[in-house]
Design a protein around this motif. Structure first.
Motif, PDB file in Angstrom:
ATOM      1  N   GLU A 141      32.418  35.570   8.956  1.00  0.00           N
ATOM      2  CA  GLU A 141      33.699  35.529   8.233  1.00  0.00           C
ATOM      3  C   GLU A 141      33.741  36.563   7.120  1.00  0.00           C
ATOM      4  O   GLU A 141      34.797  37.032   6.723  1.00  0.00           O
ATOM      5  N   GLU A 142      32.557  36.927   6.624  1.00  0.00           N
ATOM      6  CA  GLU A 142      32.504  37.877   5.504  1.00  0.00           C
ATOM      7  C   GLU A 142      32.449  39.322   5.988  1.00  0.00           C
ATOM      8  O   GLU A 142      32.466  40.245   5.199  1.00  0.00           O
ATOM      9  N   ASN A 143      32.327  39.533   7.299  1.00  0.00           N
ATOM     10  CA  ASN A 143      32.092  40.887   7.810  1.00  0.00           C
ATOM     11  C   ASN A 143      33.056  41.218   8.948  1.00  0.00           C
ATOM     12  O   ASN A 143      32.791  40.940  10.098  1.00  0.00           O
ATOM     13  N   LYS A 144      34.172  41.842   8.608  1.00  0.00           N
ATOM     14  CA  LYS A 144      35.182  42.161   9.627  1.00  0.00           C
ATOM     15  C   LYS A 144      35.083  43.633  10.024  1.00  0.00           C
ATOM     16  O   LYS A 144      34.809  44.492   9.178  1.00  0.00           O
ATOM     17  N   ASN A 145      35.328  43.907  11.320  1.00  0.00           N
ATOM     18  CA  ASN A 145      35.444  45.292  11.798  1.00  0.00           C
ATOM     19  C   ASN A 145      34.248  46.169  11.403  1.00  0.00           C
ATOM     20  O   ASN A 145      34.421  47.298  10.960  1.00  0.00           O
ATOM     21  N   SER A 146      33.056  45.633  11.530  1.00  0.00           N
ATOM     22  CA  SER A 146      31.873  46.292  10.959  1.00  0.00           C
ATOM     23  C   SER A 146      30.851  46.808  11.962  1.00  0.00           C
ATOM     24  O   SER A 146      30.133  47.748  11.651  1.00  0.00           O
ATOM     25  N   TYR A 147      30.727  46.168  13.117  1.00  0.00           N
ATOM     26  CA  TYR A 147      29.554  46.441  13.963  1.00  0.00           C
ATOM     27  C   TYR A 147      29.911  47.087  15.307  1.00  0.00           C
ATOM     28  O   TYR A 147      30.953  46.789  15.895  1.00  0.00           O
ATOM     29  N   ASP A 148      28.991  47.939  15.777  1.00  0.00           N
ATOM     30  CA  ASP A 148      29.140  48.523  17.129  1.00  0.00           C
ATOM     31  C   ASP A 148      28.660  47.533  18.183  1.00  0.00           C
ATOM     32  O   ASP A 148      29.207  47.472  19.275  1.00  0.00           O
ATOM     33  N   VAL A 149      27.591  46.796  17.846  1.00  0.00           N
ATOM     34  CA  VAL A 149      27.044  45.809  18.789  1.00  0.00           C
ATOM     35  C   VAL A 149      26.656  44.555  18.008  1.00  0.00           C
ATOM     36  O   VAL A 149      26.069  44.654  16.926  1.00  0.00           O
ATOM     37  N   ILE A 150      26.997  43.385  18.566  1.00  0.00           N
ATOM     38  CA  ILE A 150      26.520  42.112  17.991  1.00  0.00           C
ATOM     39  C   ILE A 150      25.728  41.390  19.072  1.00  0.00           C
ATOM     40  O   ILE A 150      26.212  41.206  20.197  1.00  0.00           O
ATOM     41  N   ILE A 151      24.507  40.999  18.734  1.00  0.00           N
ATOM     42  CA  ILE A 151      23.622  40.327  19.696  1.00  0.00           C
ATOM     43  C   ILE A 151      23.398  38.889  19.230  1.00  0.00           C
ATOM     44  O   ILE A 151      22.919  38.647  18.117  1.00  0.00           O
ATOM     45  N   MET A 152      23.743  37.951  20.095  1.00  0.00           N
ATOM     46  CA  MET A 152      23.593  36.528  19.767  1.00  0.00           C
ATOM     47  C   MET A 152      22.253  36.037  20.308  1.00  0.00           C
ATOM     48  O   MET A 152      22.172  35.614  21.455  1.00  0.00           O
ATOM     49  N   ASP A 153      21.237  36.120  19.457  1.00  0.00           N
ATOM     50  CA  ASP A 153      19.871  35.745  19.861  1.00  0.00           C
ATOM     51  C   ASP A 153      19.526  34.411  19.218  1.00  0.00           C
ATOM     52  O   ASP A 153      18.552  34.277  18.484  1.00  0.00           O
ATOM     53  N   ASN A 154      20.367  33.423  19.481  1.00  0.00           N
ATOM     54  CA  ASN A 154      20.155  32.131  18.834  1.00  0.00           C
ATOM     55  C   ASN A 154      19.529  31.136  19.806  1.00  0.00           C
ATOM     56  O   ASN A 154      19.438  31.403  21.002  1.00  0.00           O
ATOM     57  N   SER A 155      19.116  30.005  19.261  1.00  0.00           N
ATOM     58  CA  SER A 155      18.502  28.985  20.107  1.00  0.00           C
ATOM     59  C   SER A 155      19.574  28.246  20.920  1.00  0.00           C
ATOM     60  O   SER A 155      20.760  28.554  20.828  1.00  0.00           O
ATOM     61  N   ASP A 156      19.122  27.252  21.680  1.00  0.00           N
ATOM     62  CA  ASP A 156      20.003  26.525  22.596  1.00  0.00           C
ATOM     63  C   ASP A 156      21.164  25.837  21.860  1.00  0.00           C
ATOM     64  O   ASP A 156      21.060  25.570  20.663  1.00  0.00           O
ATOM     65  N   PRO A 157      22.256  25.525  22.591  1.00  0.00           N
ATOM     66  CA  PRO A 157      23.451  24.977  21.923  1.00  0.00           C
ATOM     67  C   PRO A 157      23.318  23.536  21.456  1.00  0.00           C
ATOM     68  O   PRO A 157      24.108  22.665  21.798  1.00  0.00           O
ATOM     69  N   ILE A 158      22.271  23.276  20.674  1.00  0.00           N
ATOM     70  CA  ILE A 158      22.132  21.967  20.037  1.00  0.00           C
ATOM     71  C   ILE A 158      21.802  22.211  18.561  1.00  0.00           C
ATOM     72  O   ILE A 158      21.296  23.285  18.223  1.00  0.00           O
ATOM     73  N   GLY A 159      22.081  21.278  17.706  1.00  0.00           N
ATOM     74  CA  GLY A 159      21.800  21.431  16.272  1.00  0.00           C
ATOM     75  C   GLY A 159      22.579  22.601  15.687  1.00  0.00           C
ATOM     76  O   GLY A 159      23.747  22.817  16.006  1.00  0.00           O
ATOM     77  N   ALA A 160      21.868  23.422  14.860  1.00  0.00           N
ATOM     78  CA  ALA A 160      22.532  24.501  14.114  1.00  0.00           C
ATOM     79  C   ALA A 160      23.164  25.550  15.020  1.00  0.00           C
ATOM     80  O   ALA A 160      24.034  26.305  14.597  1.00  0.00           O
ATOM     81  N   SER A 161      22.740  25.603  16.260  1.00  0.00           N
ATOM     82  CA  SER A 161      23.240  26.629  17.176  1.00  0.00           C
ATOM     83  C   SER A 161      24.507  26.218  17.910  1.00  0.00           C
ATOM     84  O   SER A 161      25.161  27.052  18.534  1.00  0.00           O
ATOM     85  N   GLU A 162      24.844  24.939  17.865  1.00  0.00           N
ATOM     86  CA  GLU A 162      25.931  24.417  18.697  1.00  0.00           C
ATOM     87  C   GLU A 162      27.239  25.195  18.494  1.00  0.00           C
ATOM     88  O   GLU A 162      27.906  25.588  19.456  1.00  0.00           O
ATOM     89  N   VAL A 163      27.547  25.448  17.223  1.00  0.00           N
ATOM     90  CA  VAL A 163      28.835  26.096  16.909  1.00  0.00           C
ATOM     91  C   VAL A 163      28.876  27.528  17.436  1.00  0.00           C
ATOM     92  O   VAL A 163      29.947  28.104  17.605  1.00  0.00           O
TER      93      VAL A 163
END
Ligand code: SAM
Length: 272
Positions: A141-163
């Protein structure tokens, strides 16, 4: 001798013979470092294998290089999750990259990676890397129009990763990308986590015009068959040109894999 089992579902799991176990409890999760006989050191979060010394190159190369090659000369890259540093190591193999941001919610994962997994984490101290200890959802939310590539290297969709697997989140990812930006996410096992896989691809398709799914074989992840989903609003991600990888020091990804990136078995095609 100790045996460790990760339960992949209620009915199936994978078991490793282990010499030694170290465990700590962070604010977010239980972090364990296991010395396994077959896969070397293994990082386990809340009972789930995140990475091992023996097969980490497959996941880290495959989550990074397809998107980085599709984004012509990427300069600014964001990795969400990925506190072990393996994805950062791969991103920095691309000479065009000037700046990499790592947004990891749990700083203990970084400390553990630096202490016990130096071959994976050594690039975390590279001056091009800036680390933010924050929830990926808030960070975007704090970083708009900023990156060439975003990599989602998060854990499985449970707990903090669910969202991080929801449409609202992918919309934030899109807003944080530059006009010709590309995102890639690890999207679970099509064969053992079919619902999570289908759900993640469906949510990504709601947000981005161009979406492609590809697979890699990762022995220590559920079923071994692992999916990644790449997406862009404006880049034709299906235009897979010849690439030159000779100076990159890679062990899994190559130009033939890139050329046939989106080749999928029929049952996976039918799922998406
Ligand atoms: N290769 C892995 C896998 O698929 O099993 C992922 C590895 S990496 C260690 C996952 C990281 O994502 C963890 O260190 C975890 O703390 C981080 N994470 C989970 N939820 C997050 C969030 N909401 N924001 C940022 N990082 C998050």
């Amino acid at each position: 001798m100790i045996w460790f089992t990760e339960y992949w579902t209620d009915n199936v799991g994978i078991t490793f013979k282990v010499k030694e176990v170290k465990k700590i409890k962070s604010k977010y999760q239980e972090i364990a470092v296991l010395d396994t006989l077959e896969f070397g050191r293994m990082l386990v979060l809340d009972g789930l294998v995140q990475t091992t010394e023996k097969d980490e190159f497959i996941y880290h190369e495959m989550i990074s290089h397809p998107a980085l090659f599709l984004a012509k000369n990427p300069e600014k890259v964001l990795v969400i999750g990925g506190g072990d540093g393996g994805t950062i190591r791969e991103v920095l193999k691309h000479p065009s990259v000037k700046e990499v941001h790592l947004c990891e919610i749990d700083e203990e994962v970084i400390f553990i990676a630096e202490k016990y997994f130096p071959s994976i984490s050594f690039q975390l101290k590279n001056p091009k890397v800036k680390i933010f200890i924050e929830d990926g959802n808030d960070f975007l939310e704090e970083n708009k129009n900023s990156y060439d590539v975003i990599i989602m290297d998060n854990s499985d969709p449970i707990g903090a990763s669910e969202v991080l697997f929801k449409e609202e989140f992918y919309q934030k990812v899109k807003n944080a990308l530059k006009k010709d930006g590309i995102m890639v996410a690890q999207t679970e096992s099509p064969i053992l986590q079919t619902k999570y896989f289908q759900n993640a691809v469906r949510e990504i398709k709601k947000v981005f015009r161009n979406v492609g799914v590809y697979l890699a074989f990762i022995p220590t992840y559920p079923s071994g068959m692992w999916s990644f989903t790449i997406a862009s609003e404006n880049v034709d991600i299906f235009n897979l040109k010849d690439i030159d990888i000779k100076n990159l020091d890679l062990k899994y990804f190559n130009k033939e894999i890139f050329k046939s990136l989106y080749t999928l078995p029929t049952f996976v095609k039918n799922l998406i």
